[in-house]
Design an enzyme around this catalytic site. Structure first.
Site, PDB file in Angstrom:
ATOM      1  N   HIS A  98      89.226 -71.589  -4.364  1.00 23.64           N
ATOM      2  CA  HIS A  98      88.328 -71.531  -5.526  1.00 23.64           C
ATOM      3  C   HIS A  98      88.427 -72.775  -6.408  1.00 23.64           C
ATOM      4  O   HIS A  98      88.032 -72.748  -7.567  1.00 23.64           O
ATOM      5  CB  HIS A  98      88.612 -70.266  -6.347  1.00 23.64           C
ATOM      6  CG  HIS A  98      88.217 -68.993  -5.639  1.00 23.64           C
ATOM      7  ND1 HIS A  98      88.579 -67.741  -6.061  1.00 23.64           N
ATOM      8  CD2 HIS A  98      87.463 -68.804  -4.515  1.00 23.64           C
ATOM      9  CE1 HIS A  98      88.075 -66.822  -5.241  1.00 23.64           C
ATOM     10  NE2 HIS A  98      87.408 -67.442  -4.294  1.00 23.64           N
ATOM     11  N   CYS A 143      78.954 -87.454 -17.023  1.00 21.32           N
ATOM     12  CA  CYS A 143      79.326 -88.183 -15.806  1.00 21.32           C
ATOM     13  C   CYS A 143      79.070 -89.684 -15.991  1.00 21.32           C
ATOM     14  O   CYS A 143      77.980 -90.072 -16.425  1.00 21.32           O
ATOM     15  CB  CYS A 143      78.478 -87.634 -14.669  1.00 21.32           C
ATOM     16  SG  CYS A 143      78.583 -88.528 -13.126  1.00 21.32           S
ATOM     17  N   CYS A 181      80.830 -83.676 -11.727  1.00 21.12           N
ATOM     18  CA  CYS A 181      79.522 -83.668 -12.376  1.00 21.12           C
ATOM     19  C   CYS A 181      78.715 -82.443 -11.924  1.00 21.12           C
ATOM     20  O   CYS A 181      78.665 -82.127 -10.734  1.00 21.12           O
ATOM     21  CB  CYS A 181      78.768 -84.954 -12.046  1.00 21.12           C
ATOM     22  SG  CYS A 181      77.110 -84.974 -12.741  1.00 21.12           S
ATOM     23  N   GLN A 238      93.558 -68.182  -4.258  1.00 16.20           N
ATOM     24  CA  GLN A 238      92.305 -68.067  -5.017  1.00 16.20           C
ATOM     25  C   GLN A 238      92.517 -68.587  -6.429  1.00 16.20           C
ATOM     26  O   GLN A 238      91.598 -68.631  -7.227  1.00 16.20           O
ATOM     27  CB  GLN A 238      91.883 -66.598  -5.103  1.00 16.20           C
ATOM     28  CG  GLN A 238      91.611 -65.975  -3.770  1.00 16.20           C
ATOM     29  CD  GLN A 238      91.520 -64.455  -3.890  1.00 16.20           C
ATOM     30  OE1 GLN A 238      90.457 -63.897  -4.088  1.00 16.20           O
ATOM     31  NE2 GLN A 238      92.649 -63.780  -3.775  1.00 16.20           N
ATOM     32  N   ASN A 239      93.776 -68.924  -6.746  1.00 15.03           N
ATOM     33  CA  ASN A 239      94.080 -69.343  -8.112  1.00 15.03           C
ATOM     34  C   ASN A 239      93.672 -70.796  -8.338  1.00 15.03           C
ATOM     35  O   ASN A 239      93.806 -71.626  -7.448  1.00 15.03           O
ATOM     36  CB  ASN A 239      95.575 -69.168  -8.405  1.00 15.03           C
ATOM     37  CG  ASN A 239      95.986 -67.713  -8.285  1.00 15.03           C
ATOM     38  OD1 ASN A 239      95.137 -66.834  -8.342  1.00 15.03           O
ATOM     39  ND2 ASN A 239      97.266 -67.467  -8.112  1.00 15.03           N
ATOM     40  N   VAL A 240      93.207 -71.055  -9.537  1.00 15.80           N
ATOM     41  CA  VAL A 240      92.741 -72.407  -9.858  1.00 15.80           C
ATOM     42  C   VAL A 240      93.737 -73.119 -10.775  1.00 15.80           C
ATOM     43  O   VAL A 240      93.473 -74.213 -11.254  1.00 15.80           O
ATOM     44  CB  VAL A 240      91.333 -72.368 -10.518  1.00 15.80           C
ATOM     45  CG1 VAL A 240      90.297 -71.820  -9.552  1.00 15.80           C
ATOM     46  CG2 VAL A 240      91.329 -71.551 -11.814  1.00 15.80           C
TER      47      VAL A 240
HETATM   48  P1  OAD Z   1      92.352 -59.995 -10.027  1.00 24.95           P
HETATM   49  O1  OAD Z   1      92.537 -60.191 -11.507  1.00 24.95           O
HETATM   50  O2  OAD Z   1      91.111 -59.373  -9.530  1.00 24.95           O
HETATM   51  O3  OAD Z   1      93.544 -59.119  -9.433  1.00 24.95           O
HETATM   52  C1  OAD Z   1      94.889 -59.381  -9.720  1.00 24.95           C
HETATM   53  C2  OAD Z   1      95.708 -58.460  -8.835  1.00 24.95           C
HETATM   54  O4  OAD Z   1      97.079 -58.784  -9.039  1.00 24.95           O
HETATM   55  C3  OAD Z   1      95.559 -56.971  -9.155  1.00 24.95           C
HETATM   56  O5  OAD Z   1      95.390 -56.264  -7.929  1.00 24.95           O
HETATM   57  C4  OAD Z   1      96.899 -56.607  -9.825  1.00 24.95           C
HETATM   58  O6  OAD Z   1      97.304 -55.268  -9.516  1.00 24.95           O
HETATM   59  C5  OAD Z   1      97.828 -57.608  -9.194  1.00 24.95           C
HETATM   60  N1  OAD Z   1      98.989 -57.993 -10.019  1.00 24.95           N
HETATM   61  C6  OAD Z   1      99.033 -58.220 -11.346  1.00 24.95           C
HETATM   62  N2  OAD Z   1     100.236 -58.661 -11.724  1.00 24.95           N
HETATM   63  C7  OAD Z   1     100.996 -58.718 -10.598  1.00 24.95           C
HETATM   64  C8  OAD Z   1     102.332 -59.103 -10.318  1.00 24.95           C
HETATM   65  N3  OAD Z   1     103.159 -59.539 -11.266  1.00 24.95           N
HETATM   66  N4  OAD Z   1     102.759 -59.039  -9.029  1.00 24.95           N
HETATM   67  C9  OAD Z   1     101.934 -58.615  -8.035  1.00 24.95           C
HETATM   68  N5  OAD Z   1     100.664 -58.235  -8.240  1.00 24.95           N
HETATM   69  C10 OAD Z   1     100.194 -58.285  -9.497  1.00 24.95           C
HETATM   70  O7  OAD Z   1      92.599 -61.423  -9.393  1.00 24.95           O
HETATM   71  P2  OAD Z   1      92.191 -62.005  -7.979  1.00 24.95           P
HETATM   72  O8  OAD Z   1      92.313 -60.968  -6.914  1.00 24.95           O
HETATM   73  O9  OAD Z   1      92.924 -63.279  -7.825  1.00 24.95           O
HETATM   74  O10 OAD Z   1      87.226 -65.928  -8.434  1.00 24.95           O
HETATM   75  O11 OAD Z   1      90.684 -62.337  -8.195  1.00 24.95           O
HETATM   76  C11 OAD Z   1      90.032 -63.013  -7.150  1.00 24.95           C
HETATM   77  C12 OAD Z   1      88.967 -63.856  -7.683  1.00 24.95           C
HETATM   78  O12 OAD Z   1      88.152 -63.056  -8.523  1.00 24.95           O
HETATM   79  C13 OAD Z   1      89.418 -64.972  -8.616  1.00 24.95           C
HETATM   80  O13 OAD Z   1      89.851 -66.106  -7.914  1.00 24.95           O
HETATM   81  C14 OAD Z   1      88.145 -65.256  -9.335  1.00 24.95           C
HETATM   82  C15 OAD Z   1      87.624 -63.847  -9.549  1.00 24.95           C
HETATM   83  O14 OAD Z   1      86.322 -63.692  -9.384  1.00 24.95           O
HETATM   84  C16 OAD Z   1      86.426 -66.885  -8.909  1.00 24.95           C
HETATM   85  O15 OAD Z   1      86.506 -67.287 -10.048  1.00 24.95           O
HETATM   86  C17 OAD Z   1      85.456 -67.388  -7.905  1.00 24.95           C
END
Ligand code: OAD
Length: 253
Positions: free
Chosen positions: A125, A153, A133, A107-109
């Protein structure tokens, strides 16, 4: 391969992974946290502290104030460029070498998995380094910043935006289809460093479970998935992943 390392991982997990031929892993912001990329829901710092990320990552926010959203992504792009992959990213590269069929879904960009050398990363994502654009969707290979306005664009004159998925937008269908297929077909599904709050990514672990896979979660803290996971490894992915790879397959060079 070198000797196996002594660890505290459950022996059933070690045997499961040694026998595994098809695995998939979903990563989230937690995996990049140890590289110095703040997680999505971490408090923003400095000038950005007054905004919630959820209020900047939408098409409506861009329509309302394109320069604000462009600048926020420019800051995040610069931050992603200035950091390096961490041992967790490299352990996932190793895992892809050790498991016959391994699909990495993120999900990381920030593009750190690809920079670490992971082959075939499914970026659900999008990617902050790419720009397209807002009007016609045409990707822009280059763009010029004047610091004052949002670049436009070359094809249609529309405003350029980051090629990431915003709230309320569809995920790229090819990437999503590939992620569902990998989740349904795998024997082991890893959910790593993700809060599991954002759909449809959060459902992949359940699809994998429905297909008979064992679910392994790695996170600093429990999430809504934890109760359903077969194994919950609590801690930093940058420490747990390399130790797990070494324990299961030995230190490969
Ligand atoms: P979050 O910021 O919601 O969650 C990060 C998770 O990583 C949490 O559950 C933390 O406990 C855990 N964490 C933090 N540091 C860690 C480490 N060193 N080792 C292991 N776990 C750790 O991020 P995402 O779940 O990626 O979407 O969020 C999902 C999506 O929500 C993103 O891609 C973004 C956002 O909306 C869009 O932008 C569409």
């Amino acid at each position: 391969m070198c000797e196996q390392m002594e660890t505290n991982f459950p022996p059933e997990l070690i045997s499961l992974l040694r026998a595994c031929r098809r695995a998939a892993a979903l990563t989230g912001a937690g995996v990049s946290q140890e590289s110095g990329v703040p997680t999505f829901r971490d408090a923003q710092s400095g000038l950005w502290a007054q905004y919630r990320p959820e209020d900047l990552a939408t098409p409506e926010a861009f329509r309302r104030n394109p320069k604000l959203v462009w600048d926020w992504y420019a800051m995040r792009r610069a931050r992603a460029d200035s950091v390096a992959p961490n041992p967790g990213h490299y352990a996932l590269v190793e895992m892809a070498r050790c498991i016959e069929d391994f699909t990495l879904i993120t999900q990381n960009v920030d593009g750190l998995h690809a920079r670490a050398g992971s082959p075939k990363v499914i970026e659900l994502h999008g990617n902050i380094r790419r720009v397209k654009c807002f009007e016609c969707g045409q990707p822009a290979a280059t763009w010029r910043e004047d610091g004052e306005t949002v670049p436009r664009c070359a094809a249609c004159g529309g405003l350029l935006r980051p090629d990431v998925v915003w709230f309320g937008e569809m995920l790229p269908s090819e990437a999503l289809d590939a992620a569902w297929a990998a989740a349904r077909a795998c024997q082991v599904f890893f959910s790593i460093g993700t809060s599991g709050l954002v759909q449809p990514a959060a459902s992949l672990a359940y699809a994998a479970r429905g297909g008979g896979a064992a679910v392994v979660e790695i996170n600093l803290e429990p999430t809504p998935l934890t109760a359903q996971a077969d194994f919950f490894l609590r801690g930093k992915s940058g420490e747990i992943l390399p130790a797990l790879v070494a324990a299961v397959w030995g230190q490969t060079q």
